[in-house]
Scaffold this active site. Sequence first.
Site, short mmCIF file in Angstrom:
data_model
loop_
_atom_site.label_atom_id
_atom_site.label_comp_id
_atom_site.label_asym_id
_atom_site.label_seq_id
_atom_site.Cartn_x
_atom_site.Cartn_y
_atom_site.Cartn_z
N HIS A 189 -3.91 -4.98 0.69
CA HIS A 189 -3.33 -5.45 1.91
C HIS A 189 -3.33 -6.85 2.11
O HIS A 189 -4.26 -7.51 2.77
CB HIS A 189 -4.20 -4.76 2.96
CG HIS A 189 -3.73 -3.30 3.14
ND1 HIS A 189 -3.09 -2.95 4.02
CD2 HIS A 189 -4.30 -2.04 2.50
CE1 HIS A 189 -2.80 -1.50 4.06
NE2 HIS A 189 -3.76 -1.12 3.18
N GLU A 194 -1.68 -8.81 3.90
CA GLU A 194 -1.59 -9.33 5.52
C GLU A 194 -2.95 -9.24 6.31
O GLU A 194 -2.83 -10.02 7.14
CB GLU A 194 -0.76 -8.17 6.37
CG GLU A 194 -1.39 -6.92 6.71
CD GLU A 194 -1.62 -5.89 5.54
OE1 GLU A 194 -1.34 -6.13 4.32
OE2 GLU A 194 -2.37 -4.68 6.08
N CYS A 243 0.76 -1.13 -0.06
CA CYS A 243 0.16 0.08 -0.13
C CYS A 243 1.06 1.15 -0.06
O CYS A 243 1.40 1.62 -0.98
CB CYS A 243 -0.91 -0.07 1.30
SG CYS A 243 -2.25 1.21 0.95
#
Length: 238
Positions: free
Chosen positions: A214, A216, A111
Amino acid sequence: MASPPRIGISGRVATVDAAARTGVNAAYVASVAAGGGLPLVLSPLAGPDAADALLDGLDGLLLTGGDDLDPAAYGAAPHPKLGPLDPPRDAFEFALYRAARARGRPVLAICRGLQLVNVAHGGTLVQDLPSERPGPVRHAATGRRDARSHPVRLGPGSRVAQACGTGAFDVNSFHHQAIDRLGAGLTVTGHAPDGVVEACEADTGAWMVAVQWHPEELTAAPGPDAALFAAFVRAATN
Ligand code: MN
């Protein structure tokens, strides 16, 4: 058994309950650990002058999401819709990135991390997609961090496609900025349907993959996002 590769994760400073605190979102740490890495949180309070010494103790670098970059870094005046800035963090992360590249350490940039890498390579950013590049894809979603809101298509043969698989899959999206002019030495390797750059990587040197979504937040179940963290940690394994 060999010790797992040491992965530095760039953090931030934020005030919570009237105390200044420094750290990272838990999802980054959990995803590095799940991918087989040893997560080490890096605080911008260490300062940019500490970047070389920090990298001497790391096998890989994860650049995380967060505030907008100061547009002065790419020679632009602030747009009215520019968000909050964190110049000390910018300076720390530019220094970490340069130290990682100089040592041939793998980098995964997420990001804001993708945007910072592009600027480090001399590129520029769209400061506010909704006002500058209005389109049908909603990149600044609100709500659950693991809600997948738009597809990305990855270029065949790219490092990100080697990790995540080719073809399109849905990702989450929490950004209002994006790559405008691509930096030197980078190749775009993933797009959203509206043409927004969702992935790029370095043409030469160590493994460096940057993604605008994202991953994660999407590693709880096996899939392309968990595979991306595993590929990063593999690249950092000596
Ligand atoms: Mn997006």
